[in-house]
Design an enzyme around this catalytic site. Structure first.
Site, PDB file in Angstrom:
ATOM      1  N   ASP A 116       0.950  -1.016   0.090  1.00 42.50           N
ATOM      2  CA  ASP A 116      -0.187  -0.186   0.043  1.00 42.50           C
ATOM      3  C   ASP A 116       0.894   1.288   0.085  1.00 42.50           C
ATOM      4  OD1 ASP A 116      -3.177   0.628   0.489  1.00 42.50           O
ATOM      5  OD2 ASP A 116      -2.066   1.995   1.657  1.00 42.50           O
TER       6      ASP A 116
ATOM      7  N   TYR B 298      -3.224  11.354   1.361  1.00 45.65           N
ATOM      8  CA  TYR B 298      -3.490  11.342   0.053  1.00 45.65           C
ATOM      9  C   TYR B 298      -3.470  12.568  -0.540  1.00 45.65           C
ATOM     10  CZ  TYR B 298      -5.199   6.556   0.837  1.00 45.65           C
ATOM     11  OH  TYR B 298      -5.439   5.131   0.949  1.00 45.65           O
TER      12      TYR B 298
ATOM     13  N   HIS C  63      -4.281  -7.868  -0.143  1.00 44.73           N
ATOM     14  CA  HIS C  63      -3.700  -6.305  -0.057  1.00 44.73           C
ATOM     15  C   HIS C  63      -2.797  -6.343   1.378  1.00 44.73           C
ATOM     16  CE1 HIS C  63      -3.215  -2.171  -1.351  1.00 44.73           C
ATOM     17  NE2 HIS C  63      -3.624  -2.022   0.063  1.00 44.73           N
TER      18      HIS C  63
END
Lengths: 612, 397
Positions: B178, B316, B368
């Site tokens: 990630d 982000y 993930h």
């Protein structure tokens, strides 16, 4: 009222859309005075039915008619119930009784006829459901009468809420006291043979009355109940809201000094403080309840709406539809100027009858429990609503989702919709819309104005990812149900310009929206716990928000400068071949009716003038 | 400035009581209008999660486990960085920097610490030993929250090298998934002295034109192999499924609800992607999924106690880089491709993006968060992946 009469029969109906052919041998149902009318579709646009009382009070034979005549201006539903016979056999059975004249309300009615053709049974859910349905029927008649009186009082008292509240209590009392009596009375009325006889005698009167308003109102009540509505939040709900706001845990301050990361912490703090300490929900609640509100079931869902009639006889009916994160609260400021123009700088010729529905999943409307309530279906329901209110000729207005919905209504072109007004027109050429969504540079060949609009649009798409989130996983926004301040923060960040307009209210600026405006709307979302149900509309939607929808009806456009896209006239002319009004305003944004009600009202008056 | 302070964490009883009070007082929305997972986390799962959280869950267990590892805080580039640092007792242990992602924390990596530092207790020889350094990213867990902009993945990567040097390591390897994968790619692209190689379970290898097409949801480009086509389709579907990343990138500060509602935070966090949503539903249905209810709630509770939902979301906002495109890595790279990752990278793309691909393995299970979900497989992968680099360390020394 067929909804309540048919309540016990638990069959599934689907609405027949305009121009859609029903399956051969299907069981069709259409609303009529006091009952629902049934027939069998026999192909080629023809229906065999027991005319019975369908065309008035004279009993008719089993006859074959056009689908249009069968529907008689009402909607038609296909009832998905079982049959024992092949389709061809059902058609033959239905036709075998053509000309028969032994219609009886209770023992041989149009529904018995269909049950016989489909299953060789003789059964009528309407008659079976009558004993439970009649109470509601009579109540509704009573309520209708109360509604008429209510509006008379309203006109004479100029909406003094204390009188209204007293009247609402009286209405509740009357409803409670009379329901038992009404039930017994109603059963006696229907069970009596006099019913058919009296009906037959009065047939012409009833038919000739059908064009008068009173008759239209009666039809409304009989086909589907319209229940008066008022809202009173419990003190416990309001206390709990305040407790949660005071207990709100906030994140740290943003690392920037502008709005580029969303709602600044300081705005959230000011909002929370005002909400917990000074804000008073009861004010807007009283204001809301000062208008006549109703709920009626459409397409299986309760639809709440404000309905205010003008005292002027030639008022133009307008349905005004809100969007996200909006509610009927957004439109309250324009009701009085629209219905009572002479008190607000207009003339009687500017008068509107105003209908303001809450969208499914919003405010006091029902929350859909199954998928399918996209904007197209809402658009269809809104036409049903207008027709149910007796309006055969009306216009529609919307912004945000409301704009998408009125665009879609205009493409559906229901009989009687004569034009629309939009303050968020769907006019962006599809290729330009796609390029803006993908964040590409402006396409070649745009005028300066078009290029600016393109850039607005591309900027918007970079800042409304909440829409994509809600469009993909609305159910994961649990926080909007649980945290009032979280809900408020999420809602006031509709787009960067709207955020600016709202944030300034909490900074003490006295233009446009007030703190109360903003919190009235948020509090309504909170009290109805509609953060998630409202978000689901994004999931249901399959349309581009801003792109052309193929509207050919007359359209009026108002362009507010702080709208997310200031559309150029060139796009509007292209998208709306009958552009009857196009005006660029010098102030106002995405929530124009809420923020700039005076300008907005002027726009509606001017926008629709040519259609009156 | 460069002191390294020992760290342990103990939540106050008052904080835990308040959390429980909020969970019990949660107001939920109505049930979704479907009978599947297509609208997000089903109401029933949220209810089960909330019930378990308020009645049976015990934060003290993971807190004790966490405090059983040596933890420290040191200031780097003006910000406190928290990290776990466990040294192996084996002298030739390879220093390994492991970076978590979103919505992760150091808790995602706790299960692999013992097998990595103490291989002989797990059926492996001493030559597989690692010294392990597991930092909390800025804005996450017990690290500081940046008060100004600029803490993007590039800066975090630079800080990581400072950290590892400050601990006295001159040669090391790095690992990530990630955000951790992006940071590790960037660290490798910066190629600081002593970084011998890296391992990634979310490789940045998608050719830019393919990535752009997937972003735009264009039809599968012509000329792709079967593996590439499958990778492309997964990627395009992922881009339609992870709008939370765009929401956080554009409006992190608007997510106040995640600071105020623990169940709202939990719902948002467990809805990482379609596949993990399903894993979460099954976990709270009591199925064996590789994750336990405690695993899930340990991580969420850490977010809650540190109030880091918004500060974590800001990463982000800071990021300017494409998640999956090549970052210009030329040092040795090992790749583990788990089948339920956001996309399964084809070897062809990995070979092109990583000219020194020392390991490429497709696993048959895991997604993930493999260190969290499949710690054994993941540990095996790290051992195998870095084996060739240990040889080069040995030669050099």
């Amino acid at each position: 009222m067929n909804g309540s009469i048919d309540h016990g029969c638990r069959t599934r109906d689907s609405l027949l859309r305009a121009g859609e052919e029903p399956p051969l041998a299907s069981h069709l149902v259409t609303p009529r005075t006091f009952y629902s009318h049934h027939g069998i579709y026999v192909g080629d646009g023809r229906v065999v039915h027991y005319a019975g009382l369908a065309h008035g009070w004279r009993r008719g034979p089993v006859e074959e008619v056009s689908l249009e005549r069968f529907a008689h201006g009402h909607h038609v539903r296909v009832r998905h119930d079982p049959t024992r016979f092949a389709r061809g056999e059902v058609v033959a059975r239905a036709r075998s009784r053509l000309g028969e004249r032994s219609y009886r309300v209770l023992t041989n009615n149009c529904e018995h006829f269909c049950a016989w053709a489909l299953r060789n049974e003789s059964r009528s859910a309407q008659v079976e459901g009558l004993y439970e349905g009649i109470e509601q029927q009579v109540q509704s008649l009573l309520i209708l009468r109360l509604d008429v009186i209510t509006r008379a009082i309203r006109a004479s008292t100029q909406r003094r809420s204390s009188i209204m509240n007293a009247f609402d209590r009286l209405a509740d009392f009357v409803r409670g006291t009379f329901s038992a009596t009404a039930s017994a009375l109603g059963v006696a009325l229907i069970a009596s043979p006099c019913y058919a006889v009296a009906g037959a005698a009065g047939g012409d009167t009833a038919a000739s009355a059908s064009s008068t308003p009173s008759r239209q109102r009666a039809t409304t009540v009989e086909t589907s109940a319209i229940r008066p509505f008022t809202y009173h939040a419990s003190q416990a709900d309001l206390d709990e809201l305040r407790r949660r706001i005071l207990a709100a845990r906030l994140p740290e301050k943003e690392p920037v000094t502008d709005h580029s990361q969303g709602v600044p912490l300081v705005t959230v703090q000011k909002l929370a403080k005002y909400w917990a300490t000074e804000y008073d929900w009861r004010k807007v609640e009283a204001k809301l309840n000062s208008y006549p509100q109703f709920i009626t079931e459409i397409d299986g869902l309760d639809i709440h709406f404000v309905h205010v009639k003008s005292k002027h006889p030639n008022a133009l009916p307008v349905i005004v539809t809100h969007g996200w994160p909006g509610s009927i609260i957004e439109q309250l400021k324009i009701v009085d100027p629209l219905v009572d123009p002479t008190a607000y700088g207009g003339t009687a010729a500017d008068a509107f009858d105003v209908v303001i529905p809450s969208m499914p999943g919003y405010g006091f409307s029902g929350k859909p429990t199954a998928t399918g309530w996209g904007p197209e279906r809402i658009a269809r329901a809104y036409d049903v609503l207008m027709k149910r209110l007796g309006y055969q000729r009306y216009v529609a207005q919307g912004g945000d989702w409301g704009a998408v919905i009125v665009d879609l209504m205009a493409t559906q072109k229901p009989a009687g919709l004569i034009g629309i007004h939009t303050n968020m027109p769907g006019v962006v050429p599809p290729n330009i819309d796609a390029a803006a969504f993908a964040g590409k540079p402006a396409p070649d060949g745009l005028s300066a104005e078009e290029k600016r609009a393109y850039e607005d649009l591309a900027f918007t798409y970079q800042n409304v990812y909440y829409a994509l989130y809600m469009g993909s996983r609305p159910q994961s926004l649990t926080a909007l149900s649980d945290s009032p301040v979280g809900l408020a923060t999420f809602m006031i960040d509709h787009d960067p310009r709207s955020l600016k307009l709202i944030a300034r209210a909490f900074d003490g600026e006295r233009t446009g929206l007030t703190r109360d405006d903003v919190l009235d709307n948020v509090t309504l979302f909170w009290l109805t716990n509609t953060g998630v149900s409202a978000a689901r509309l994004y999931r249901e939607n399959k349309n581009s928000y801003f792109s052309v929808k193929n509207v050919t009806l007359p359209v009026a456009v108002s362009v507010f400068p702080d709208e997310i896209v200031s559309v150029p006239r060139s796009w509007a002319e292209h998208a709306y071949p009958k552009l009857i009004h196009f005006n660029k305003l010098d102030k106002g944004g995405h929530f124009a009716a809420w923020e700039q009600p005076e300008l907005f009202v002027k726009e509606l008056r001017a926008g629709f003038k040519s259609l009156r | 400035m460069s002191t390294i302070r020992p760290f342990t964490y103990r939540a106050s009883d008052a904080e835990l009581d308040e959390l429980r009070r909020r969970v019990l007082a949660t107001r939920l929305p109505e049930k979704e209008t479907t009978n599947d997972l297509s609208q997000g986390v089903p109401l029933a799962t949220v209810q089960k999660l909330a019930h378990y959280w308020a009645t049976e869950y015990d934060w003290r267990k993971v807190e004790a486990k966490l405090n059983s590892f040596p933890q420290f805080v040191t200031q780097i580039d003006g910000l406190d960085i928290h990290f776990i640092h466990v040294k192996s007792r084996h002298p030739d242990a390879l220093p390994l920097l492991i970076t978590h992602g979103w919505p992760g924390t150091i808790l995602h990596n706790l299960k692999i610490i013992d097998p990595l530092t103490n291989p002989t207790a797990y059926g492996c020889d001493a030559a597989n030993a690692f010294d392990v350094v597991i930092p909390s990213m800025p804005g996450y867990g017990f690290s500081g929250k940046p008060m100004t902009t600029g803490w993007d993945p590039v800066r975090i990567a630079r800080a990581w090298d400072v950290l590892i040097k400050r601990l006295g390591y001159t040669r090391y390897v790095a690992q990530g998934g990630d955000w951790g994968a992006i940071i590790t790619d960037l660290l490798a692209a910066q190629a600081p002295a002593g970084l011998l190689g890296m391992h990634t379970n979310m490789p940045g290898v998608v050719p830019p034109e393919i990535d752009a097409a997937a972003w735009a949801n264009a039809p599968t480009p012509a000329g792709l192999s079967a593996d590439e086509g499958a990778g492309y389709e997964m990627l395009a579907a992922t881009y339609r499924d992870v709008y939370y990343s765009l929401l956080m990138a554009s409006r992190p500060q608007t997510l106040t609800g995640l600071s105020d509602s623990p169940v709202g935070l939990a719902t948002f966090i467990i809805d990482f992607d379609r596949r993990l949503r399903q894993v979460m539903v099954r976990t709270f249905d009591g199925e064996r999924t590789g994750l336990t209810r405690d695993d899930v709630l340990d991580n969420i509770t850490l977010y809650w106690l540190t109030n880091t939902a918004v500060s974590a979301a800001r990463l982000y906002c800071e990021n300017k880089l494409n998640y999956f495109a090549p970052k210009g890595v030329t040092i040795p790279v090992a790749v583990s491709a788990f089948p339920d990752e956001l996309y399964v990278p084809p070897r062809s793309w990995a070979e092109k993006a990583y000219p020194q691909l020392v390991h490429f393995n497709k696993l048959d299970k895991g997604g993930h968060f493999p260190a969290w979900e499949q710690p054994e497989l993941f540990t095996q992968e790290l051992r195998a992946a870095f084996k060739p680099l240990r040889a080069s360390v040995a030669e050099a020394s």
